[in-house]
Motif scaffolding. Structure first.
Motif, short mmCIF file in Angstrom:
data_model
loop_
_atom_site.label_atom_id
_atom_site.label_comp_id
_atom_site.label_asym_id
_atom_site.label_seq_id
_atom_site.Cartn_x
_atom_site.Cartn_y
_atom_site.Cartn_z
N ASN A 20 -12.94 5.49 3.26
CA ASN A 20 -13.47 4.34 3.79
C ASN A 20 -14.15 4.48 4.91
O ASN A 20 -13.70 5.36 5.97
N HIS A 64 -6.02 -7.10 -1.27
CA HIS A 64 -5.80 -7.39 0.37
C HIS A 64 -7.43 -7.57 0.68
O HIS A 64 -8.42 -7.37 -0.06
N LYS A 124 -6.28 10.61 -6.98
CA LYS A 124 -7.39 9.88 -6.63
C LYS A 124 -7.58 10.27 -5.02
O LYS A 124 -6.94 9.83 -4.33
N THR A 126 -11.22 0.46 -8.58
CA THR A 126 -11.27 -0.64 -7.55
C THR A 126 -11.48 -2.09 -8.16
O THR A 126 -12.61 -2.20 -8.70
N TYR A 151 -4.18 9.02 -3.45
CA TYR A 151 -3.34 8.34 -4.21
C TYR A 151 -2.59 9.26 -5.58
O TYR A 151 -3.31 9.59 -6.26
N ARG A 191 0.72 -1.17 -0.08
CA ARG A 191 0.00 -0.02 -0.09
C ARG A 191 0.87 1.21 -0.02
O ARG A 191 1.42 1.52 0.92
N HIS A 234 -9.75 -7.50 -2.61
CA HIS A 234 -9.95 -6.34 -3.63
C HIS A 234 -8.78 -5.45 -3.82
O HIS A 234 -7.73 -5.71 -2.84
O1 LIG Z 1 -8.80 3.11 -3.14
C1 LIG Z 1 -9.70 1.93 -3.37
O2 LIG Z 1 -10.22 2.04 -4.20
C2 LIG Z 1 -9.94 1.11 -2.35
C3 LIG Z 1 -9.44 1.39 -1.04
C4 LIG Z 1 -9.04 0.12 -0.10
O3 LIG Z 1 -9.71 -0.89 -0.55
C5 LIG Z 1 -8.76 0.32 1.26
O4 LIG Z 1 -8.38 1.44 1.60
O5 LIG Z 1 -8.84 -0.67 2.09
#
Ligand SMILES: O=C(O)CCC(=O)C(=O)O
Ligand SMILES: [Fe+2]
Length: 431
Positions: A354, A266, A350, A297, A257, A213, A340
């Motif tokens: 969450n 994950h 981006k 995603t 991002y 990540r 995912h």
């Molecule tokens: O950024 C995304 O599309 C998903 C992010 C994600 O899965 C998370 O932060 O656990």
């Protein structure tokens, strides 16, 4: 004859102290006796005439008597008006107790008047997150599973039926992945980004820096963020939509991002099932902007609706997706099919957010400083004395936990009241 006070001859005991000096000594002795009496007297009186214990102090430092006097009847009354919509956030921010320095609104008095129930100021109510004896500090209320056995699939079907304004679409039904449009406004999305602007840090995965990540994250766990009215409004909207209590949700986590950044495959269920908050059961993910290229995603184990390849969701401002981390029939067990990833951003930046929802209250043990235990870092077995204690006594064992979560839906009074009110409004939410 020299003028002034005659010197006391050395060695002379009974030296005739001048009357003025004598009277000052008398004064000193008399004063000392007075002071001693003042110290001893209250104890003596208490001993002779025992007095009832002072009223117990509660959450906000006021005695119950003071509370009852200051409780605004309207808000405390059973059929009274709803509390101010910010009450849960204000309580969490500590506003029930004290006015925040430098902030003129809301004042402590305003909070106490408009949030008397949440602040624990009404007779016979405990308020949100009441103090607990130390040995019970990290115990769990077993009866409030957010998603009891057999309720998960129903929850998804209900949202699809009840919220046409979000144009809900099932991207998958086994497991469920629900897509929503216009869930947040551009103004709300901007509020997330601006409150977090100075607070982004390198993302963690499972509580650690991790090459899977590479993005940035901001935990919305500070008052300026979670008590921001726009942020709170979105939080409550998620609670209402999913029918889960405010306290079961973690603080929102805003993610950013830059080009080239990603979050590899994950699973979001990262919590030891025996931890007070139980597993993460749902993920609500919001897209806070349009991304020119990349940043999708992806769910590698879920087929795409078209049947070609796997499910990939495009990031679009205001859209959101909701998916479960556990099974409908085993709501304490991770469903690995919802693995995912956030694919690398190619162009632009981006932003997303969450909200992870736990089976039991997350905010309560979190605010009490309890061990929150992530499986990725501490393993699936208890490893420390505190973990053992959680398993052994203060928190139910895995089997008990599963049994409790499987019981038919039994909700806490606040959630029931909210549902009741919602039913009376014709099933619609206010936010
Ligand atoms: O950024 C995304 O599309 C998903 C992010 C994600 O899965 C998370 O932060 O656990
Ligand atoms: Fe995730």
């Amino acid at each position: 004859m020299p003028k002034g006070n005659p010197k006391k001859p050395p060695g002379s005991k009974k030296s005739a102290l001048p009357p003025k000096l004598l009277s000052s000594w008398g004064f000193v002795i008399f004063g000392a006796c007075g002071v001693a009496l003042a110290i001893v007297m209250p104890h003596l009186l208490k001993y002779l005439f025992p007095h009832p214990e002072p009223k117990p102090r509660v959450d906000n430092g006021a005695t119950q008597q003071q509370q009852q006097q200051s409780s605004p009847k309207a808000v405390c009354a059973e059929d009274g008006p709803p509390e101010h919509e910010m009450c849960l956030a204000w309580h969490k921010a500590g506003y029930c107790r004290a006015q925040r320095r430098g902030v003129s609104f809301p004042s402590a008095q305003q909070v106490q008047e408009q949030c008397a129930r949440t602040c624990g100021l009404c007779p016979n109510t405990k308020g949100r997150n009441p103090p607990k004896p130390r040995e019970d500090r990290c115990s769990r209320d077993n009866t409030t599973a957010a998603v009891p056995e057999g309720e998960l699939n129903r929850l998804f079907e209900r949202i699809k039926a009840e919220y046409p304004e979000y144009e809900p679409t099932f991207l998958s039904t086994s497991p469920y992945v629900l897509h929503l449009k216009n869930f947040i406004s551009a103004e709300e999305a901007a509020a997330f980004q601006s409150t977090c602007k100075e607070s982004f840090e390198r993302s963690l995965a499972g509580d650690q820096l991790n090459p899977v990540r590479t993005s940035f994250q901001c935990w919305c766990n500070f008052g300026d963020c979670f008590a921001n009215p726009l942020v709170h409004r979105v939080t409550r909207r998620i609670n209402n939509l999913t029918n889960t209590p405010y306290d079961n949700g973690e603080d929102l986590q805003v993610v950013r991002y830059e080009p080239g950044q990603f979050y590899r495959v994950h699973h979001d269920q990262n919590t030891a099932v025996w931890a007070p908050q139980g597993p993460r059961v749902l993920t609500f993910f919001m897209y806070l902007n349009d991304v020119p290229s990349g940043g999708e995603t992806a769910f590698p184990q879920i087929p795409s609706p078209s049947g070609k390849g796997h499910l990939i969701v495009q990031p679009r401002l205001g859209h959101a997706i909701l998916w479960p981390s556990v099974f409908d029939e085993r709501p304490m067990e991770a469903d690995e099919r919802t693995n995912h990833e956030a694919m690398p951003v190619h162009e632009g930046v981006k932003f997303g957010a969450n909200m992870w929802i736990h089976q039991f209250s997350f905010k309560t043990p979190s605010e009490r400083g309890c061990e929150l235990t992530y499986v990725n870092t501490v393993g699936r077995q208890p490893q420390t004395r505190e973990h053992e204690a959680l398993v052994a006594g203060r928190v139910p064992t895995y089997e008990e936990t599963v049994r409790a979560a499987s019981q038919s839906k039994s909700l806490d009074p606040d959630t029931l009241a909210r549902l009741d009110a919602k039913f009376k409004r014709g099933g619609r939410d206010q936010v």
